[in-house]
Design a protein around this motif. Sequence first.
Motif, PDB file in Angstrom:
ATOM      1  N   ARG A 264      -5.621  -1.769  -2.282  1.00 10.70           N
ATOM      2  CA  ARG A 264      -4.668  -1.241  -2.965  1.00 10.70           C
ATOM      3  C   ARG A 264      -5.057  -0.105  -3.789  1.00 10.70           C
ATOM      4  NH1 ARG A 264      -1.370  -6.235  -5.406  1.00 10.70           N
ATOM      5  NH2 ARG A 264      -3.770  -6.807  -5.692  1.00 10.70           N
TER       6      ARG A 264
ATOM      7  N   LYS B 179      -6.991   3.860   0.552  1.00 13.91           N
ATOM      8  CA  LYS B 179      -5.782   3.169  -0.100  1.00 13.91           C
ATOM      9  C   LYS B 179      -4.816   2.437   0.841  1.00 13.91           C
ATOM     10  CE  LYS B 179      -2.961   3.537  -4.117  1.00 13.91           C
ATOM     11  NZ  LYS B 179      -2.275   4.386  -5.177  1.00 13.91           N
ATOM     12  N   GLN B 180      -4.665   1.179   0.458  1.00 15.11           N
ATOM     13  CA  GLN B 180      -3.511   0.511   1.519  1.00 15.11           C
ATOM     14  C   GLN B 180      -2.399   0.168   0.730  1.00 15.11           C
ATOM     15  OE1 GLN B 180      -5.948  -2.280   3.726  1.00 15.11           O
ATOM     16  NE2 GLN B 180      -5.946  -0.773   5.684  1.00 15.11           N
ATOM     17  N   SER B 181      -1.215  -0.400   1.410  1.00 11.24           N
ATOM     18  CA  SER B 181      -0.036  -0.865   0.757  1.00 11.24           C
ATOM     19  C   SER B 181      -0.065  -2.087   0.473  1.00 11.24           C
ATOM     20  CB  SER B 181       1.127  -0.376   1.476  1.00 11.24           C
ATOM     21  OG  SER B 181       0.901  -1.335   2.835  1.00 11.24           O
ATOM     22  N   THR B 182       0.630  -2.729  -0.383  1.00  8.28           N
ATOM     23  CA  THR B 182       0.735  -4.260  -0.546  1.00  8.28           C
ATOM     24  C   THR B 182       0.815  -5.101   0.679  1.00  8.28           C
ATOM     25  OG1 THR B 182       1.559  -3.937  -2.674  1.00  8.28           O
ATOM     26  CG2 THR B 182       1.991  -6.052  -1.813  1.00  8.28           C
TER      27      THR B 182
END
Length: 339
Positions: free
Chosen positions: A70, A76-79
């Motif tokens: 995150r 960057k990745q989502s929850t």
Amino acid sequence: MKQLQTNQVSGAILVVLPKFIGDAINTLPAVAMLRELYPNNDIHLLARPYMCDIFVRDTQYRINIIRDTRYDKEDKQSTFALAKSLKQYQFSMAVLLRGSLSEAVVCKLAGIRFVLGYKQNGRSPLLSHGLKLNQNHHYIHRYCQLINDCHNKPFEQYGLPQLSYEHTDKVVADSKKTPIAVYFGGKNKGPRHYPLALAKQALIALSEQVDAHFYLVGDPSETTDNQQLYDALQTQHITVTDLTGKTSLVELVDCIAACNLMISIDSGPMHMAAAVATPCVAVVGFGTSPWSVVAPKNQQFLALTSQSCSLSEEKIIEQIRPTAIAAACTQLLKECSKS
């Protein structure tokens, strides 16, 4: 609260670390408790990308590291994406050593059965085992109490954080000079920053008492501040090396470990010094947390705290005089040389 039995946790364990490096280092005694309670379980630390490398080198706690994507600048990745990746580990238990709601949500989405944490920020319904937070407890105490109380209090006390480190060529081995790491912070540290003019006086005064080789450390944003300090010391013919912005976090740990003393404001480098057993003098003004709950507990440690009555947060730390810093450093070096 219903107590958790160790035989209920058959699979891997996830430990969610705080976002600041000093706080993350202070979780290590709690990790040690988990390792003692679960000697055969895999333990994974979920850490911000910038601090992963210093925990990857662990030689004591037998831990694995998972990057918290995150906060990954490059990918960057989502929850939801993070929770999906965590689900593949089939964690049996999660320990939340950060107090935000989002950490509990991630564990819920990852299908983790047992989730331990403090009841704060509206996340109580997402915890299987929750404690009420006492803000007066030291951070290390908080982290360890969470483990201890949820397991029916098997421990009577906790240990201190220990970081693994390696030899570095950035600190010169010289039997004639005492290597001292210095971190007064830059203006980016706000009221924690020790002003440049006073920092100069402190190191000049110390050099009159100790034949020192100073190593200035800091991140790239503090380059200008430390360059001025470097130039001032050079003018006085004092041996100094400026490592500001020239070390990774891992290399910074190694440099601090190679020094005989650390001078630091209330900061991550201060906690690094404590965790690698380098004696440290801390210069403490107005901090981000009450000093009583963050101060290192190590014996080889001296804290100079301000008694200022100033209503200006930035001026509080100025009450700590350069001569007091030099005297404290000399005292601690003498005490440590005898032990």
